[in-house]
Scaffold this motif. Structure first.
Motif, short mmCIF file in Angstrom:
data_model
loop_
_atom_site.label_atom_id
_atom_site.label_comp_id
_atom_site.label_asym_id
_atom_site.label_seq_id
_atom_site.Cartn_x
_atom_site.Cartn_y
_atom_site.Cartn_z
N MET A 70 43.46 41.00 -13.75
CA MET A 70 44.32 42.05 -13.45
C MET A 70 44.57 41.93 -12.06
O MET A 70 43.58 41.91 -11.11
CB MET A 70 43.35 43.34 -13.59
CG MET A 70 42.89 43.55 -15.16
SD MET A 70 44.23 43.49 -16.37
CE MET A 70 43.49 42.67 -17.49
N GLN A 71 45.64 41.92 -11.60
CA GLN A 71 46.10 41.85 -10.30
C GLN A 71 46.70 43.18 -9.52
O GLN A 71 47.10 43.14 -8.30
CB GLN A 71 47.14 40.92 -9.99
CG GLN A 71 46.93 39.44 -10.67
CD GLN A 71 47.93 38.24 -10.44
OE1 GLN A 71 48.45 38.22 -9.39
NE2 GLN A 71 48.51 37.54 -11.51
N SER A 72 46.83 44.06 -10.27
CA SER A 72 47.35 45.42 -9.72
C SER A 72 46.29 46.61 -10.27
O SER A 72 45.64 46.55 -11.14
CB SER A 72 48.54 45.72 -10.07
OG SER A 72 48.85 46.02 -11.46
N SER A 73 46.19 47.75 -9.51
CA SER A 73 45.49 49.05 -9.98
C SER A 73 45.86 49.36 -10.97
O SER A 73 45.18 49.94 -12.24
CB SER A 73 45.52 49.81 -8.86
OG SER A 73 46.68 50.28 -8.62
N GLU A 74 47.43 49.44 -11.33
CA GLU A 74 47.92 50.01 -12.58
C GLU A 74 47.68 49.26 -13.78
O GLU A 74 47.21 49.67 -14.83
CB GLU A 74 49.40 50.14 -12.37
CG GLU A 74 49.63 51.04 -11.21
CD GLU A 74 49.86 50.53 -9.89
OE1 GLU A 74 49.37 49.32 -9.90
OE2 GLU A 74 50.15 51.30 -8.75
N GLU A 75 47.60 48.09 -13.56
CA GLU A 75 47.28 47.03 -14.79
C GLU A 75 45.68 47.23 -14.87
O GLU A 75 45.43 47.16 -16.30
CB GLU A 75 47.59 45.76 -14.25
CG GLU A 75 47.40 44.39 -15.49
CD GLU A 75 47.79 43.14 -15.10
OE1 GLU A 75 47.79 42.27 -15.93
OE2 GLU A 75 47.88 42.75 -13.70
N LEU A 76 44.98 47.24 -14.16
CA LEU A 76 43.48 47.42 -14.32
C LEU A 76 43.25 48.76 -15.05
O LEU A 76 42.55 48.68 -16.02
CB LEU A 76 42.70 47.31 -13.14
CG LEU A 76 41.16 47.59 -13.09
CD1 LEU A 76 40.65 46.68 -14.00
CD2 LEU A 76 40.57 47.66 -11.73
N ILE A 97 36.74 41.15 -17.88
CA ILE A 97 37.84 41.66 -17.09
C ILE A 97 37.71 41.39 -15.85
O ILE A 97 36.50 41.74 -15.18
CB ILE A 97 38.40 43.21 -17.32
CG1 ILE A 97 38.57 43.63 -18.89
CG2 ILE A 97 39.26 43.80 -16.43
CD1 ILE A 97 38.66 45.13 -19.15
N VAL A 98 38.70 40.74 -14.96
CA VAL A 98 38.30 40.26 -13.75
C VAL A 98 39.37 41.01 -12.78
O VAL A 98 40.69 40.97 -13.20
CB VAL A 98 38.47 39.02 -13.40
CG1 VAL A 98 38.43 38.52 -11.99
CG2 VAL A 98 37.09 38.18 -14.19
N SER A 99 39.16 41.71 -11.76
CA SER A 99 40.35 42.51 -10.80
C SER A 99 40.01 42.04 -9.56
O SER A 99 39.02 42.48 -8.96
CB SER A 99 40.18 43.82 -10.87
OG SER A 99 41.06 44.59 -10.32
N PHE A 100 40.91 40.89 -9.07
CA PHE A 100 40.91 40.42 -7.51
C PHE A 100 42.28 40.59 -7.18
O PHE A 100 43.12 40.48 -7.77
CB PHE A 100 40.62 39.06 -7.77
CG PHE A 100 39.05 38.76 -8.01
CD1 PHE A 100 38.21 39.67 -7.75
CD2 PHE A 100 38.46 37.31 -8.18
CE1 PHE A 100 36.66 39.60 -7.98
CE2 PHE A 100 37.08 37.28 -8.57
CZ PHE A 100 36.27 38.15 -8.52
N ARG A 101 42.23 40.81 -5.76
CA ARG A 101 43.47 40.63 -4.98
C ARG A 101 43.83 39.27 -4.82
O ARG A 101 43.22 38.68 -3.86
CB ARG A 101 43.41 41.54 -3.71
CG ARG A 101 44.81 41.60 -2.85
CD ARG A 101 44.70 42.58 -1.64
NE ARG A 101 45.57 42.46 -0.87
CZ ARG A 101 45.95 41.52 0.18
NH1 ARG A 101 44.72 40.83 0.44
NH2 ARG A 101 46.89 41.49 0.90
N LEU A 102 44.82 38.76 -5.51
CA LEU A 102 45.14 37.11 -5.27
C LEU A 102 46.10 36.82 -4.21
O LEU A 102 46.35 35.76 -4.10
CB LEU A 102 45.44 36.68 -6.65
CG LEU A 102 44.53 37.01 -7.76
CD1 LEU A 102 45.34 36.26 -9.00
CD2 LEU A 102 43.28 36.25 -7.48
#
Length: 500
Positions: free
Chosen positions: A144-150, A112-117
């Motif tokens: 994941m591009q949003s906190s909710e999605e993460l 899982i990768v969570s970055f602000r693109l």
């Protein structure tokens, strides 16, 4: 083989199993026939008897066979046994502290990768991860591009398939960080402080920009432009630890040359419009000409807008420098913004490399911090030097940098500038704090260090390519300035996260 329904389901794709595993299944089947009345009784009893009891019977059966009947092949069967039985053990997968043993079956690892693109750094970091995966690593990447999605993905993984690894950046939501701080999932935190994971010490690594290097690089560049009457630093909005670290290093760089630093921090209760007015008032009060560094390019753009509101010319009255080199922002402002170039792509590459080591169990037990160095300053019109002495130094440094891999000498620099040796030495001492010879030596050693890291050429070939005919002299010079030998520097820099 029918050990249990879960084992049967896990091993159903026999085509993907190696001959060692299929042969081990046959040996375990022999063990059942040897110790149990019949395979049918064992198969039916496994569904009702406690699984741990039957697992003990299997262990004893298998150990007896490989110890007394097949000693030449014991290592082969032991490996296959651990693959078939230990990994597919029907334990409670919701426990975040379970240490699973991955079989070498070629299945992709779930990451899982969570970055602000939306920003340049997130895209460059993701590009670095893709560059690492391009070397043949099999990952199932979930971006994941949003906190909710993460958060949905983390909670779903907790109830179902646990991820093999997680990479998160500084914009990760606090509830997600708290969740990751209580798990044993291999985690790499990019530009996140250790305080967020204070209660966790294993399967964890940190990758971040060298914020101290960013501040020092900015101070050094602004000092090289000439004598300004004042220097300032504009913090990012909100209390950002990385902004504080950059300001502290910027202040240290200025103080080493006897300069003071004035800072601007926003009012937490002010809205963006009020912040812009306060920033314009602060800029008006600075003695002119002034040199200002902003914590990042987005903040530098706001400083530029405040300069326009205050009727201050850039770079005539205010020399402005940002950080991150977001080309979309820096090249489409009036004037274009100079910026400190950080290596966000290398951050992503190192994060993927560190996570791969963590998932394979090759990292040291204590969390490691991996720093990505600053690449330099991308100069644009916002920091055009306004003093003739600053322009002279810039011409000299550009000449030295261009000829760093040649045997450039002090008379060559003086002849290129077209001034006297005394005037050139005086300007270098005033603005650079070092002599022309020291500047030449520094740039030539930087070229040596760059080639040591970026290539695997022998040291003697690098020495000749950079204009050093005496290898022993270069070794002594490098050790005196860097503190380690060239071989030690190469090993330390090219593999910063591998334990010896």
């Amino acid at each position: 083989i029918k050990i249990s329904e879960s084992a049967e389901n896990a091993c159903e794709a026999s085509a993907t199993q190696t001959p060692r595993i299929r042969f081990a299944e046959r040996v375990i089947d022999i063990g059942f026939s040897f110790f149990a009345p019949s395979p049918a009784i064992v198969s039916s009893s496994l569904k009702s008897a406690p699984i741990l009891i039957w697992r003990g019977i299997i262990v004893n059966s298998f150990n007896y066979i490989i110890k007394h009947l097949l000693p030449p092949f014991s290592s082969i069967f032991r490996d296959a046994y651990r693959t078939v039985l230990c990994y597919h053990s029907p334990m409670n997968t919701s426990d975040s502290r379970i240490r699973w043993k991955r079989p070498p079956d070629g299945k992709p690892r779930k990451v899982i990768v969570s970055f602000r693109l939306a920003g340049i750094n997130g895209r460059k970091e993701l590009s670095g991860i893709f560059r690492y995966l391009g070397s043949g690593h099999n990952w199932d990447l979930r971006i994941m591009q949003s906190s909710e999605e993460l958060m949905r993905e983390l909670h779903f993984s907790k109830r179902n398939a646990k991820p093999d690894g997680v990479i998160v950046d500084a914009l990760c939501p606090e509830d997600a960080l708290r969740f990751l701080a209580t798990t044993s999932v291999s985690t790499v935190a990019v530009d996140i402080g250790r305080e967020c994971f204070s209660n966790r010490t294993r399967r964890l690594a940190f990758v971040c920009n060298d914020d101290g290097g960013v501040g020092l690089c900015g101070a050094k560049h602004l000092l090289s432009l000439g004598n300004f009457r004042s220097y300032g630093f504009v913090h990012a909005r909100g209390e950002k630890p990385w902004s504080v670290r950059r300001e502290k290093a910027f202040r240290i760089g200025l103080s080493s040359k006897g300069r003071d630093c004035l800072t601007f921090a926003d009012d937490p209760d002010s809205d963006p419009f009020m912040d812009r007015q306060n920033l314009a008032t602060w800029l008006k009060a600075l003695p002119k000409p002034t040199a200002v560094m902003a914590a990042w390019d987005g903040r530098a753009r706001q400083v530029l807008e405040a300069c326009h509101d205050a009727k201050l010319s850039v770079p005539g009255q205010v020399a402005l420098l940002g950080v991150d080199n977001d080309e979309l922002l820096c090249e489409h402002t009036a004037p274009p913004l100079s910026s400190v170039l950080t290596d966000a792509e290398e951050e992503g590459f190192k994060a993927a490399e560190a996570l791969d080591l963590l998932m394979n169990g090759k990292m040291l037990p204590q969390p490691r911090t991996i720093l990505c160095r600053v690449k330099g300053v991308v100069e644009r019109e916002s920091t055009t030097p306004i003093a003739p002495s600053g322009l002279l130094i810039r011409r000299a440094i550009a000449f030295i940098r261009k000829n760093a891999d040649k045997s450039v000498r002090v008379p060559d620099v003086v002849a290129y500038l077209g001034v006297s040796r005394r005037l050139a030495d005086k300007r270098f001492h005033e603005l650079q704090g070092e002599t022309i010879l020291e500047t030449i030596t520094r740039f030539r050693l930087e070229e040596i260090k760059s080639r040591l890291v970026s290539s695997r050429l022998p040291i003697n070939r690098i020495s000749r390519a950079c204009g050093f005919t005496n290898l022993n002299y270069l070794k002594c010079l490098f050790k005196r300035h860097v503190g380690v030998s060239m071989l030690e520097y190469r090993n330390k820099t090219t593999c910063p996260i591998l334990p010896k």
